[in-house]
Design an enzyme around this catalytic site. Structure first.
Site, PDB file in Angstrom:
ATOM      1  N   ARG A  94       0.812  -1.352  -0.034  1.00 19.51           N
ATOM      2  CA  ARG A  94       0.117   0.065   0.140  1.00 19.51           C
ATOM      3  C   ARG A  94       0.876   1.268   0.132  1.00 19.51           C
ATOM      4  NH1 ARG A  94      -4.913   0.088   1.071  1.00 19.51           N
ATOM      5  NH2 ARG A  94      -4.693   2.274   2.314  1.00 19.51           N
ATOM      6  N   LYS A 163      -8.363  12.681  10.887  1.00 22.98           N
ATOM      7  CA  LYS A 163      -7.787  11.658  11.572  1.00 22.98           C
ATOM      8  C   LYS A 163      -6.507  11.518  11.633  1.00 22.98           C
ATOM      9  CE  LYS A 163     -10.584   8.249   9.906  1.00 22.98           C
ATOM     10  NZ  LYS A 163     -10.943   6.937   9.689  1.00 22.98           N
ATOM     11  N   SER A 165      -3.240  10.009  10.449  1.00 24.98           N
ATOM     12  CA  SER A 165      -2.578   8.821   9.581  1.00 24.98           C
ATOM     13  C   SER A 165      -1.222   9.013   9.178  1.00 24.98           C
ATOM     14  CB  SER A 165      -3.549   9.107   8.023  1.00 24.98           C
ATOM     15  OG  SER A 165      -3.050   8.394   7.234  1.00 24.98           O
ATOM     16  N   ASP A 307       1.008  -2.465  15.382  1.00 22.24           N
ATOM     17  CA  ASP A 307       1.787  -3.342  14.480  1.00 22.24           C
ATOM     18  C   ASP A 307       2.465  -4.488  15.430  1.00 22.24           C
ATOM     19  OD1 ASP A 307       1.269  -2.331  12.104  1.00 22.24           O
ATOM     20  OD2 ASP A 307       3.342  -1.289  12.036  1.00 22.24           O
ATOM     21  N   ARG A 399       7.605  -9.654   3.583  1.00 24.20           N
ATOM     22  CA  ARG A 399       7.491  -8.295   3.173  1.00 24.20           C
ATOM     23  C   ARG A 399       8.113  -7.349   4.186  1.00 24.20           C
ATOM     24  NH1 ARG A 399       1.682  -6.672   3.794  1.00 24.20           N
ATOM     25  NH2 ARG A 399       2.822  -4.718   3.432  1.00 24.20           N
TER      26      ARG A 399
HETATM   27  C1  UD1 Z   1       1.044   2.880   8.517  1.00 22.35           C
HETATM   28  C2  UD1 Z   1       2.088   1.784   8.682  1.00 22.35           C
HETATM   29  C3  UD1 Z   1       1.331   0.569   9.014  1.00 22.35           C
HETATM   30  C4  UD1 Z   1       0.798   0.718  10.569  1.00 22.35           C
HETATM   31  C5  UD1 Z   1      -0.050   1.907  10.394  1.00 22.35           C
HETATM   32  C6  UD1 Z   1      -0.761   2.361  11.824  1.00 22.35           C
HETATM   33  C7  UD1 Z   1       3.651   2.192   6.543  1.00 22.35           C
HETATM   34  C8  UD1 Z   1       4.054   1.708   5.298  1.00 22.35           C
HETATM   35  N1  UD1 Z   1       2.464   1.425   7.389  1.00 22.35           N
HETATM   36  O1  UD1 Z   1       0.050   2.329   7.663  1.00 22.35           O
HETATM   37  O2  UD1 Z   1       2.494  -0.464   9.439  1.00 22.35           O
HETATM   38  O3  UD1 Z   1      -0.066  -0.043  10.990  1.00 22.35           O
HETATM   39  O4  UD1 Z   1       0.557   3.082   9.844  1.00 22.35           O
HETATM   40  O5  UD1 Z   1       0.484   2.841  12.772  1.00 22.35           O
HETATM   41  O6  UD1 Z   1       4.091   3.013   7.294  1.00 22.35           O
HETATM   42  N2  UD1 Z   1      -7.281   5.902   7.243  1.00 22.35           N
HETATM   43  C9  UD1 Z   1      -8.446   6.444   6.709  1.00 22.35           C
HETATM   44  N3  UD1 Z   1      -8.100   7.233   5.549  1.00 22.35           N
HETATM   45  C10 UD1 Z   1      -7.181   7.551   5.077  1.00 22.35           C
HETATM   46  C11 UD1 Z   1      -5.943   6.944   5.723  1.00 22.35           C
HETATM   47  C12 UD1 Z   1      -6.172   6.312   6.945  1.00 22.35           C
HETATM   48  O7  UD1 Z   1      -9.569   6.135   6.948  1.00 22.35           O
HETATM   49  O8  UD1 Z   1      -6.992   8.229   4.030  1.00 22.35           O
HETATM   50  C13 UD1 Z   1      -7.284   5.194   8.357  1.00 22.35           C
HETATM   51  C14 UD1 Z   1      -6.994   3.725   8.204  1.00 22.35           C
HETATM   52  O9  UD1 Z   1      -8.052   2.928   7.626  1.00 22.35           O
HETATM   53  C15 UD1 Z   1      -6.731   3.500   9.810  1.00 22.35           C
HETATM   54  C16 UD1 Z   1      -6.165   4.716  10.493  1.00 22.35           C
HETATM   55  O10 UD1 Z   1      -6.647   5.798   9.501  1.00 22.35           O
HETATM   56  O11 UD1 Z   1      -8.016   2.953  10.244  1.00 22.35           O
HETATM   57  C17 UD1 Z   1      -4.728   4.722  10.483  1.00 22.35           C
HETATM   58  O12 UD1 Z   1      -4.236   4.241   9.224  1.00 22.35           O
HETATM   59  P1  UD1 Z   1      -2.623   5.126   8.695  1.00 22.35           P
HETATM   60  O13 UD1 Z   1      -1.835   5.772   9.743  1.00 22.35           O
HETATM   61  O14 UD1 Z   1      -2.941   6.096   7.409  1.00 22.35           O
HETATM   62  O15 UD1 Z   1      -1.959   3.558   8.263  1.00 22.35           O
HETATM   63  P2  UD1 Z   1      -0.942   3.546   7.027  1.00 22.35           P
HETATM   64  O16 UD1 Z   1      -0.014   4.587   6.725  1.00 22.35           O
HETATM   65  O17 UD1 Z   1      -1.649   2.977   6.040  1.00 22.35           O
END
Ligand code: UD1
Length: 419
Positions: A94, A163, A165, A307, A399
């Site tokens: 992703r 939120k 992210s 994680d 991975r």
């Molecule tokens: C990153 C990490 C992953 C870790 C996660 C949370 C990397 C490559 N991956 O994933 O290992 O588990 O952070 O610490 O660094 N969300 C939305 N909309 C968005 C973006 C996120 O709803 O546009 C939600 C996601 O579904 C989730 C939450 O926000 O519920 C946090 O996600 P996010 O922090 O964005 O995770 P990643 O960056 O994908």
């Protein structure tokens, strides 16, 4: 398809050297799109996701030399890159979507595959896209692709993330580098990997400053320069091996880390009765007298990391008493539970809460890995299970865990890869 075979019930001892962080390396690689000057990245973990990101950069025309032995990546982008990121490279990883911010700010257009679903939850990227729109990008979704463009440079804006992210913070940091004027990012993720990206971007010549715990200001610049950067250690890998040591009641030295970055995890494990001795950049984990139950909730950094949730759950199956986990980050991150139950664990799930009954004997079984962290929790369970465990679909493990069977077998674990 490759499998892992683990014969459980053995103590382990020795030293484990922690690799560079995968989650720090991936956004840094996406950031290399921003400059045509030479970049040298060291302490790179040689794991599948990093190789996929290298393939993605190469597919765009980037000149990437990956020295697996020295764990170094050297990149020069002499020519204009293609602004296309295909589905086949984003479907397994992703973080590929992070090239969107870099491509948009450097070339004013990008066509990037939507990363699609994922075992641990729906994982949308709406937060990334609405923030980029606020900076002036025109975005449409067509045939599974994000098609993004901006007539002129992106414009500096105030972005308050709805939120927290990690990925959206990183994508917007990248997009802001050449944006006109000042971008203010608020409610940012403050994970050490986000901080490492900021350090890297600053070395490249970006004008970025943390102005609060979750606030970053960026003033767009015209050009970036050459730099070299050593990726921070992988705190999740370190946490996984601390738990391996605690589970098997062994003494293990965990090398090349920064304990300050992991203080929440260390505190939780100490509360469970794990003896952890900190010696500058190393930790020593000692055998446990009594393993206590605990309740935890996963949260954005500096909270307990999602994680490491699957791994600590395995430790809880051995604690004296009942433990509870509330998973606040991903809606479907209990995929490991059904496999752990097959090994004899007693775990009840209600919504985003898990109740883990301790003092359970785990038995070896044939298992299926479902996602990266779920896979490693099965490896941990197998280390303390009776008899033999076979774990299928270990491409998930590859991975993100560098040479896991080598690191563990060097310490006495009976673990081998079957072709
Ligand atoms: C990153 C990490 C992953 C870790 C996660 C949370 C990397 C490559 N991956 O994933 O290992 O588990 O952070 O610490 O660094 N969300 C939305 N909309 C968005 C973006 C996120 O709803 O546009 C939600 C996601 O579904 C989730 C939450 O926000 O519920 C946090 O996600 P996010 O922090 O964005 O995770 P990643 O960056 O994908």
């Amino acid at each position: 398809m490759q499998k892992l075979e683990i014969k459980g019930g053995r103590k382990i001892s020795g030293t484990i050297k922690i690799s560079g962080s995968k989650n720090a390396t991936l956004p840094i690689l996406a950031a290399t799109i921003l400059t045509d000057k030479e970049i040298l990245i060291t302490n790179v973990p040689i794991v599948k996701d990093v190789e996929t990101m290298v393939d993605l950069l190469r597919s765009m025309g980037s000149d990437v030399i990956l020295n697996k032995k020295k764990k170094i990546i050297r990149i020069i982008n002499k020519k204009r890159l293609k602004t296309f990121a295909p589905y086949h490279l984003l479907k397994t990883m992703r973080a590929g979507v992070l090239v969107l911010g870099s491509l948009l700010t450097r070339y004013n257009n990008a066509k990037v595959s939507l990363p699609g679903g994922c075992a641990i939850g729906s994982r949308p990227i709406d937060v990334h896209l609405s923030a980029l729109k606020k900076m002036g990008a025109k975005i449409k979704i067509k045939d599974g692709y994000i098609i993004a463009s901006s007539k002129k440079n992106l414009k500096g804006s105030l972005i308050r993330f709805p939120k927290i992210s990690v990925g959206a913070t990183e994508n917007l940091l990248l997009a802001s580098c050449f944006a006109k004027g000042k971008t203010k990012l608020r409610n940012c993720a403050s994970e050490p990997e986000v901080k490492d990206l900021v350090v890297f971007l600053k070395k490249l010549g970006s004008n970025i400053n943390w102005v609060g715990k979750r606030s970053i200001n960026i003033i767009g610049v015209k050009k970036l320069r050459t730099t070299r950067h050593k990726v921070i250690f992988d705190r999740i890998e370190a946490g996984t091996y601390i738990i391996a040591s605690a589970l098997t009641n062994s003494t293990l030295k965990i090398k090349n880390i920064d304990p300050k970055i992991m203080s929440t995890e260390i505190d939780v494990l100490r509360k469970m009765g794990v003896t952890i001795i900190i010696k500058s950049n190393n930790l020593i984990v000692k055998p446990i007298k009594i393993l206590k139950n605990i309740n935890i909730s996963t949260k954005p950094y500096p909270g307990f990391p999602t994680d490491l949730q699957a791994q600590i759950m395995v430790l809880m199956t051995k604690a004296n008493g009942v433990s509870k986990i509330t998973e606040n980050i991903f809606e479907n991150r209990f995929m490991h539970v059904s496999e752990l139950r097959r090994m004899g664990a007693q775990i009840e799930i209600k919504g985003n809460k898990a109740v883990i009954f301790g003092n359970r004997k785990l038995n070896g079984a044939e298992l299926m890995a479902t996602d990266l962290r779920a896979s490693v929790s099965l490896v941990l369970a197998a280390l303390v299970a009776t008899n033999k465990t076979i774990i299928n679909r270990i491409y998930h493990l590859d991975r993100g865990y560098e040479k896991i069977e080598k690191k563990l077998s060097k310490c006495g674990a009976k673990i081998r890869r079957l072709q």
